[in-house]
Design a protein around this motif. Sequence first.
Motif, mmCIF file in Angstrom:
data_model
loop_
_atom_site.group_PDB
_atom_site.id
_atom_site.type_symbol
_atom_site.label_atom_id
_atom_site.label_comp_id
_atom_site.label_asym_id
_atom_site.label_seq_id
_atom_site.Cartn_x
_atom_site.Cartn_y
_atom_site.Cartn_z
ATOM 1 N N LEU A 15 -30.109 40.561 -19.120
ATOM 2 C CA LEU A 15 -29.418 39.288 -19.298
ATOM 3 C C LEU A 15 -28.875 39.165 -20.718
ATOM 4 O O LEU A 15 -27.733 38.738 -20.917
ATOM 5 C CB LEU A 15 -30.360 38.122 -18.996
ATOM 6 N N ARG A 16 -29.661 39.574 -21.705
ATOM 7 C CA ARG A 16 -29.199 39.513 -23.096
ATOM 8 C C ARG A 16 -28.000 40.427 -23.306
ATOM 9 O O ARG A 16 -27.011 40.051 -23.941
ATOM 10 C CB ARG A 16 -30.323 39.890 -24.048
ATOM 11 N N ARG A 17 -28.055 41.660 -22.780
ATOM 12 C CA ARG A 17 -26.926 42.583 -22.912
ATOM 13 C C ARG A 17 -25.677 42.044 -22.233
ATOM 14 O O ARG A 17 -24.570 42.141 -22.771
ATOM 15 C CB ARG A 17 -27.279 43.955 -22.352
ATOM 16 N N LEU A 18 -25.834 41.478 -21.050
ATOM 17 C CA LEU A 18 -24.686 40.903 -20.346
ATOM 18 C C LEU A 18 -24.112 39.712 -21.107
ATOM 19 O O LEU A 18 -22.890 39.535 -21.176
ATOM 20 C CB LEU A 18 -25.073 40.485 -18.928
ATOM 21 N N SER A 19 -24.986 38.906 -21.691
ATOM 22 C CA SER A 19 -24.518 37.756 -22.470
ATOM 23 C C SER A 19 -23.737 38.215 -23.704
ATOM 24 O O SER A 19 -22.694 37.648 -24.048
ATOM 25 C CB SER A 19 -25.696 36.890 -22.898
ATOM 26 N N GLU A 20 -24.237 39.251 -24.384
ATOM 27 C CA GLU A 20 -23.525 39.785 -25.550
ATOM 28 C C GLU A 20 -22.183 40.378 -25.146
ATOM 29 O O GLU A 20 -21.171 40.177 -25.827
ATOM 30 C CB GLU A 20 -24.382 40.840 -26.244
ATOM 31 N N HIS A 21 -22.166 41.096 -24.042
ATOM 32 C CA HIS A 21 -20.911 41.676 -23.555
ATOM 33 C C HIS A 21 -19.925 40.570 -23.181
ATOM 34 O O HIS A 21 -18.727 40.656 -23.491
ATOM 35 C CB HIS A 21 -21.188 42.574 -22.348
ATOM 36 N N ASN A 22 -20.415 39.528 -22.533
ATOM 37 C CA ASN A 22 -19.577 38.395 -22.154
ATOM 38 C C ASN A 22 -18.992 37.727 -23.402
ATOM 39 O O ASN A 22 -17.812 37.362 -23.428
ATOM 40 C CB ASN A 22 -20.388 37.391 -21.334
ATOM 41 N N GLN A 23 -19.788 37.597 -24.466
ATOM 42 C CA GLN A 23 -19.308 36.993 -25.704
ATOM 43 C C GLN A 23 -18.207 37.849 -26.330
ATOM 44 O O GLN A 23 -17.193 37.333 -26.802
ATOM 45 C CB GLN A 23 -20.466 36.802 -26.692
ATOM 46 N N ARG A 24 -18.387 39.179 -26.334
ATOM 47 C CA ARG A 24 -17.347 40.066 -26.877
ATOM 48 C C ARG A 24 -16.056 39.955 -26.062
ATOM 49 O O ARG A 24 -14.957 39.963 -26.615
ATOM 50 C CB ARG A 24 -17.842 41.513 -26.896
ATOM 51 N N LEU A 25 -16.180 39.843 -24.749
ATOM 52 C CA LEU A 25 -14.984 39.688 -23.909
ATOM 53 C C LEU A 25 -14.273 38.375 -24.194
ATOM 54 O O LEU A 25 -13.039 38.309 -24.216
ATOM 55 C CB LEU A 25 -15.360 39.779 -22.429
ATOM 56 N N ARG A 26 -15.043 37.308 -24.430
ATOM 57 C CA ARG A 26 -14.430 36.013 -24.763
ATOM 58 C C ARG A 26 -13.680 36.090 -26.090
ATOM 59 O O ARG A 26 -12.585 35.541 -26.234
ATOM 60 C CB ARG A 26 -15.493 34.919 -24.834
ATOM 61 N N GLU A 27 -14.271 36.773 -27.083
ATOM 62 C CA GLU A 27 -13.606 36.938 -28.375
ATOM 63 C C GLU A 27 -12.327 37.753 -28.214
ATOM 64 O O GLU A 27 -11.305 37.449 -28.834
ATOM 65 C CB GLU A 27 -14.553 37.613 -29.362
#
Length: 81
Positions: A15-27
Amino acid sequence: MSGRPPKQSMSELKLRRLSEHNQRLREDLARPRIRVSEASKSLINYCKSTPDHLIPSVWGPVSKADDPFAMPNQGCQCVVM
């Protein structure tokens, strides 16, 4: 007590890795963009309007005064260390 943080379960790590990946995609999505056709047109205009002294066959011969790559003719260019 050992002072260590408790171990995270595999699902929490995922979940943490997916959240970090999601944040990078948003940026990445928030980054300003231009169309390829606009970028290409801008690059073509720059190349047409900016003379390149290394291509004399296109821009013609360059005078020694305007050539940034010509050796200077003024005095000795020696450096004493």
